[in-house]
Design a protein around this motif. Structure first.
Motif, PDB file in Angstrom:
ATOM      1  N   ARG A 264       0.816  -1.234   0.000  1.00 17.55           N
ATOM      2  CA  ARG A 264       0.000   0.000   0.000  1.00 17.55           C
ATOM      3  C   ARG A 264       0.841   1.272   0.000  1.00 17.55           C
ATOM      4  O   ARG A 264       0.516   2.254   0.665  1.00 17.55           O
ATOM      5  CB  ARG A 264      -0.973   0.015   1.193  1.00 17.55           C
ATOM      6  CG  ARG A 264      -1.939  -1.157   1.172  1.00 17.55           C
ATOM      7  CD  ARG A 264      -2.880  -1.123   2.370  1.00 17.55           C
ATOM      8  NE  ARG A 264      -3.869  -2.201   2.255  1.00 17.55           N
ATOM      9  CZ  ARG A 264      -4.962  -2.146   1.524  1.00 17.55           C
ATOM     10  NH1 ARG A 264      -5.220  -1.073   0.816  1.00 17.55           N
ATOM     11  NH2 ARG A 264      -5.797  -3.168   1.489  1.00 17.55           N
ATOM     12  N   LYS A 265       1.940   1.240  -0.718  1.00 18.59           N
ATOM     13  CA  LYS A 265       2.777   2.436  -0.857  1.00 18.59           C
ATOM     14  C   LYS A 265       2.575   2.986  -2.265  1.00 18.59           C
ATOM     15  O   LYS A 265       2.341   2.228  -3.215  1.00 18.59           O
ATOM     16  CB  LYS A 265       4.260   2.069  -0.714  1.00 18.59           C
ATOM     17  CG  LYS A 265       4.552   1.067   0.381  1.00 18.59           C
ATOM     18  CD  LYS A 265       5.150   1.727   1.568  1.00 18.59           C
ATOM     19  CE  LYS A 265       5.581   0.675   2.574  1.00 18.59           C
ATOM     20  NZ  LYS A 265       5.821   1.232   3.893  1.00 18.59           N
ATOM     21  N   PRO A 266       2.747   4.306  -2.408  1.00 20.35           N
ATOM     22  CA  PRO A 266       2.732   4.881  -3.756  1.00 20.35           C
ATOM     23  C   PRO A 266       3.756   4.165  -4.644  1.00 20.35           C
ATOM     24  O   PRO A 266       4.901   3.966  -4.223  1.00 20.35           O
ATOM     25  CB  PRO A 266       3.121   6.337  -3.505  1.00 20.35           C
ATOM     26  CG  PRO A 266       2.693   6.598  -2.097  1.00 20.35           C
ATOM     27  CD  PRO A 266       2.912   5.316  -1.357  1.00 20.35           C
ATOM     28  N   THR A 267       3.318   3.774  -5.825  1.00 23.01           N
ATOM     29  CA  THR A 267       4.166   2.936  -6.681  1.00 23.01           C
ATOM     30  C   THR A 267       4.059   3.366  -8.134  1.00 23.01           C
ATOM     31  O   THR A 267       2.949   3.530  -8.658  1.00 23.01           O
ATOM     32  CB  THR A 267       3.740   1.453  -6.557  1.00 23.01           C
ATOM     33  OG1 THR A 267       3.901   1.035  -5.200  1.00 23.01           O
ATOM     34  CG2 THR A 267       4.568   0.557  -7.466  1.00 23.01           C
ATOM     35  N   ILE A 268       5.196   3.573  -8.757  1.00 22.94           N
ATOM     36  CA  ILE A 268       5.253   3.864 -10.192  1.00 22.94           C
ATOM     37  C   ILE A 268       5.858   2.643 -10.888  1.00 22.94           C
ATOM     38  O   ILE A 268       6.891   2.133 -10.454  1.00 22.94           O
ATOM     39  CB  ILE A 268       6.128   5.103 -10.466  1.00 22.94           C
ATOM     40  CG1 ILE A 268       5.514   6.342  -9.797  1.00 22.94           C
ATOM     41  CG2 ILE A 268       6.312   5.331 -11.967  1.00 22.94           C
ATOM     42  CD1 ILE A 268       6.432   7.560  -9.803  1.00 22.94           C
ATOM     43  N   VAL A 269       5.199   2.172 -11.930  1.00 20.42           N
ATOM     44  CA  VAL A 269       5.653   0.978 -12.642  1.00 20.42           C
ATOM     45  C   VAL A 269       6.020   1.361 -14.072  1.00 20.42           C
ATOM     46  O   VAL A 269       5.367   2.222 -14.669  1.00 20.42           O
ATOM     47  CB  VAL A 269       4.553  -0.106 -12.635  1.00 20.42           C
ATOM     48  CG1 VAL A 269       4.963  -1.329 -13.433  1.00 20.42           C
ATOM     49  CG2 VAL A 269       4.214  -0.509 -11.204  1.00 20.42           C
ATOM     50  N   ASN A 270       7.078   0.745 -14.597  1.00 20.57           N
ATOM     51  CA  ASN A 270       7.485   0.923 -16.005  1.00 20.57           C
ATOM     52  C   ASN A 270       8.098   2.283 -16.327  1.00 20.57           C
ATOM     53  O   ASN A 270       8.006   2.746 -17.462  1.00 20.57           O
ATOM     54  CB  ASN A 270       6.312   0.681 -16.968  1.00 20.57           C
ATOM     55  CG  ASN A 270       5.978  -0.790 -17.097  1.00 20.57           C
ATOM     56  OD1 ASN A 270       6.865  -1.631 -16.946  1.00 20.57           O
ATOM     57  ND2 ASN A 270       4.736  -1.096 -17.382  1.00 20.57           N
ATOM     58  N   LEU A 271       8.708   2.915 -15.364  1.00 18.17           N
ATOM     59  CA  LEU A 271       9.504   4.094 -15.693  1.00 18.17           C
ATOM     60  C   LEU A 271      10.750   3.592 -16.436  1.00 18.17           C
ATOM     61  O   LEU A 271      11.385   2.633 -16.002  1.00 18.17           O
ATOM     62  CB  LEU A 271       9.903   4.845 -14.413  1.00 18.17           C
ATOM     63  CG  LEU A 271      10.475   6.245 -14.631  1.00 18.17           C
ATOM     64  CD1 LEU A 271       9.395   7.207 -15.123  1.00 18.17           C
ATOM     65  CD2 LEU A 271      11.097   6.804 -13.351  1.00 18.17           C
ATOM     66  N   PRO A 272      11.112   4.223 -17.563  1.00 18.37           N
ATOM     67  CA  PRO A 272      12.197   3.640 -18.370  1.00 18.37           C
ATOM     68  C   PRO A 272      13.593   3.961 -17.822  1.00 18.37           C
ATOM     69  O   PRO A 272      14.268   4.844 -18.320  1.00 18.37           O
ATOM     70  CB  PRO A 272      11.975   4.239 -19.750  1.00 18.37           C
ATOM     71  CG  PRO A 272      11.291   5.532 -19.493  1.00 18.37           C
ATOM     72  CD  PRO A 272      10.470   5.343 -18.256  1.00 18.37           C
ATOM     73  N   PHE A 273      14.015   3.226 -16.800  1.00 20.07           N
ATOM     74  CA  PHE A 273      15.416   3.291 -16.387  1.00 20.07           C
ATOM     75  C   PHE A 273      15.930   1.863 -16.261  1.00 20.07           C
ATOM     76  O   PHE A 273      15.160   0.952 -16.018  1.00 20.07           O
ATOM     77  CB  PHE A 273      15.592   4.070 -15.084  1.00 20.07           C
ATOM     78  CG  PHE A 273      14.970   3.410 -13.882  1.00 20.07           C
ATOM     79  CD1 PHE A 273      15.692   2.499 -13.118  1.00 20.07           C
ATOM     80  CD2 PHE A 273      13.661   3.690 -13.513  1.00 20.07           C
ATOM     81  CE1 PHE A 273      15.118   1.885 -12.014  1.00 20.07           C
ATOM     82  CE2 PHE A 273      13.085   3.065 -12.406  1.00 20.07           C
ATOM     83  CZ  PHE A 273      13.812   2.175 -11.665  1.00 20.07           C
ATOM     84  N   GLY A 274      17.221   1.704 -16.477  1.00 20.18           N
ATOM     85  CA  GLY A 274      17.812   0.375 -16.391  1.00 20.18           C
ATOM     86  C   GLY A 274      18.427  -0.068 -17.702  1.00 20.18           C
ATOM     87  O   GLY A 274      18.942   0.753 -18.459  1.00 20.18           O
ATOM     88  N   HIS A 275      18.308  -1.358 -17.982  1.00 23.62           N
ATOM     89  CA  HIS A 275      19.104  -1.973 -19.046  1.00 23.62           C
ATOM     90  C   HIS A 275      18.554  -1.814 -20.460  1.00 23.62           C
ATOM     91  O   HIS A 275      19.165  -2.301 -21.402  1.00 23.62           O
ATOM     92  CB  HIS A 275      19.293  -3.456 -18.752  1.00 23.62           C
ATOM     93  CG  HIS A 275      20.335  -3.727 -17.702  1.00 23.62           C
ATOM     94  ND1 HIS A 275      20.078  -3.589 -16.354  1.00 23.62           N
ATOM     95  CD2 HIS A 275      21.629  -4.106 -17.795  1.00 23.62           C
ATOM     96  CE1 HIS A 275      21.176  -3.895 -15.669  1.00 23.62           C
ATOM     97  NE2 HIS A 275      22.129  -4.212 -16.508  1.00 23.62           N
ATOM     98  N   GLU A 276      17.412  -1.165 -20.625  1.00 19.20           N
ATOM     99  CA  GLU A 276      16.889  -1.025 -21.988  1.00 19.20           C
ATOM    100  C   GLU A 276      17.445   0.219 -22.680  1.00 19.20           C
ATOM    101  O   GLU A 276      18.208   0.987 -22.095  1.00 19.20           O
ATOM    102  CB  GLU A 276      15.359  -0.975 -21.944  1.00 19.20           C
ATOM    103  CG  GLU A 276      14.742  -2.311 -21.633  1.00 19.20           C
ATOM    104  CD  GLU A 276      15.165  -3.392 -22.630  1.00 19.20           C
ATOM    105  OE1 GLU A 276      14.876  -3.253 -23.822  1.00 19.20           O
ATOM    106  OE2 GLU A 276      15.816  -4.370 -22.200  1.00 19.20           O
TER     107      GLU A 276
END
Lengths: 305, 305
Positions: A264-276
């Motif tokens: 139940r925490k604020p969550t952002i999914v699929n922000l483009p950072f990392g290996h792509e």
């Protein structure tokens, strides 16, 4: 502690604290990086090879220390990740680094160094592209420039500009960012280099891991109380292992619904950072505000220091 | 605490605390296992499927608890590993298990349960073949029978009978065994299910991991002080990832020379336990003596209890 940002024409120290690479690739990528507008100084052991490592543990640490000490070097960007930071960290002299704070940037295996320097010294480090990275994506490049080239770190992330982004439990929050590569963060648990996530906004990404392995790592983080006390989560690229599409599997979204959203925490999914291809830069230790109505992640005052 | 060993004709409870499998395979393997000479009782949820798991976390825990409680069940052998023990462990009632001690056997993902039951209850558990395993190898089968079928645990391991075995720092030692799958042991670090290796003889195996990944895991164990205070090491099957034979790599022996041998502890390498065809059974919590001159691992008195 936020080190002075750099300007075009300033000198970036390049080191390889983890994996090695072939000389031809190193030379080509250093040339490309120089063309971004920086002068470069290349660590003495960047071309070394010791198994998959860029030289023995002590010489990789020596290169890193030298770049902090060297007054001609204005910022440090790692050549690549791979593996090896954990073997090198015990050889760092934190007192020396503290007296020579600099912009330090990398990701993947470098996650360990980023979070350790922040945890021990309060030095804000940068989870972003490396010398070997592809800077052709404008968002990647602008985000990197905005993060490391201005002492005010005056960048913002517009969540609405990424079609892929999803948000959950959308309560606005402020907090300091920590995180990076999930495998590397788990491989720090139980060690002196363990990440501190309490009251932080934790960002996570990984590549080429099987779903059950991501499950195992999120379960470990949870059992280690590394998720419970976070303020929120930002999940980046999680490119699944391509051999892992068999019948009995959860999807990544199912896993997030099982392991992250129940917290139940604020969550952002699929922000483009990392290996792509697209890899936006995030400051480890930087204070940010997440405003879900506006769809913005922005630095807050204490970040600017 | 060593539970009563079983005899032919006694009832083995079969559970799946981790991964699921197809009904056809489960039925075939249970039939094979019964042909070893045991009566079997199959857990209510062994055929369940929930993603890659054999049912939801609570029902897998329920099956495990029921097998300990059930007085008709004389020993418990897991059907298979896979992944999932970590998700289930929070739901166990240790007090109930303590009042119903039984032989409990498995390996791979089950490593977590084996070491946790020993650490919390002192219950000696068994790192050995599972119902899905291939019992056609006589050494595997005899070792399993000797370990679980006699209260005296009256077996010995003759190191000279395995051509592959190498020994280092050959000082005779006695101590209690702990260990199992390296990946699973690392995934327990920082959690309540973390393995306790102090003054223990630590045995490790893994399968299908890349060399750099084995390096990372041994490095983590070392940084977490899980190697430093061991009495000695027994390394089992480490079948490398077949896609990991590229140019810049260490061999497994080089890695052992870098990470294990400098600790100057008695070390046995290539004992055949783990994921390969030959998988000898080792008691987690069992006290053994390693006599390098005689080339023998034997139980010692406190093990027999």
């Amino acid at each position: 502690m936020l080190a002075h940002g750099i300007k075009f024409g300033k000198t970036v120290g390049i080191i390889s604290p983890a994996g090695c690479d072939d000389a031809e690739i190193i030379n080509k990528k250093i040339s490309d990086f120089r063309n971004l507008g920086f002068n470069v100084k290349v660590g003495a052991h960047v071309f070394d090879k010791y198994g998959y490592l860029a030289g023995e543990d002590k010489v990789r640490a020596y290169d890193l220390m030298n770049m902090f000490i060297d007054d001609e070097v204005d910022a440090i960007v790692c050549f690549r990740g791979g593996y090896g930071s954990a073997r090198m960290l015990p050889y760092l002299d934190l007192g020396v680094i503290k007296r020579h704070p600099k912009i330090f940037c990398g990701y993947s295996d470098i996650t360990l160094i980023l979070n350790y320097l922040y945890k021990k010294l309060g030095l804000i480090t940068f989870h972003g592209p490396m010398v070997k990275s592809d800077f052709s994506d404008l968002t990647t490049r602008d985000s990197f420039f905005n993060a490391v080239m201005d002492r005010s770190c005056n960048y913002k992330i517009d969540l609405n500009s990424f079609d892929s982004v999803q948000v959950h439990n959308t309560k606005n929050i402020s907090g300091k960012l920590v995180g990076g590569n999930l495998s590397i963060i788990c491989s720090s648990l139980g060690t002196p280099f363990e990440i501190d996530t309490k009251d932080k906004i934790l960002f996570l990404e990984d590549v080429n891991e099987k779903i059950y392995s991501i499950d195992r790592m999120l379960t470990q983080l949870n059992l280690a109380n590394k998720l419970k006390y976070c303020k929120g989560f930002i999940l980046g690229n999680f490119t699944p292992n391509e051999n892992d599409m068999k019948e009995h599997n959860f999807t990544l979204n199912e896993l997030i619904a099982q392991k992250i959203l129940p917290l139940r925490k604020p969550t952002i999914v699929n922000l483009p950072f990392g290996h792509e291809h697209q890899n936006i830069t995030l400051p480890v230790g930087g204070s940010v505000k997440i405003d879900f109505e506006a769809g913005l992640i922005t630095p807050v005052k204490e970040f600017v220091l």
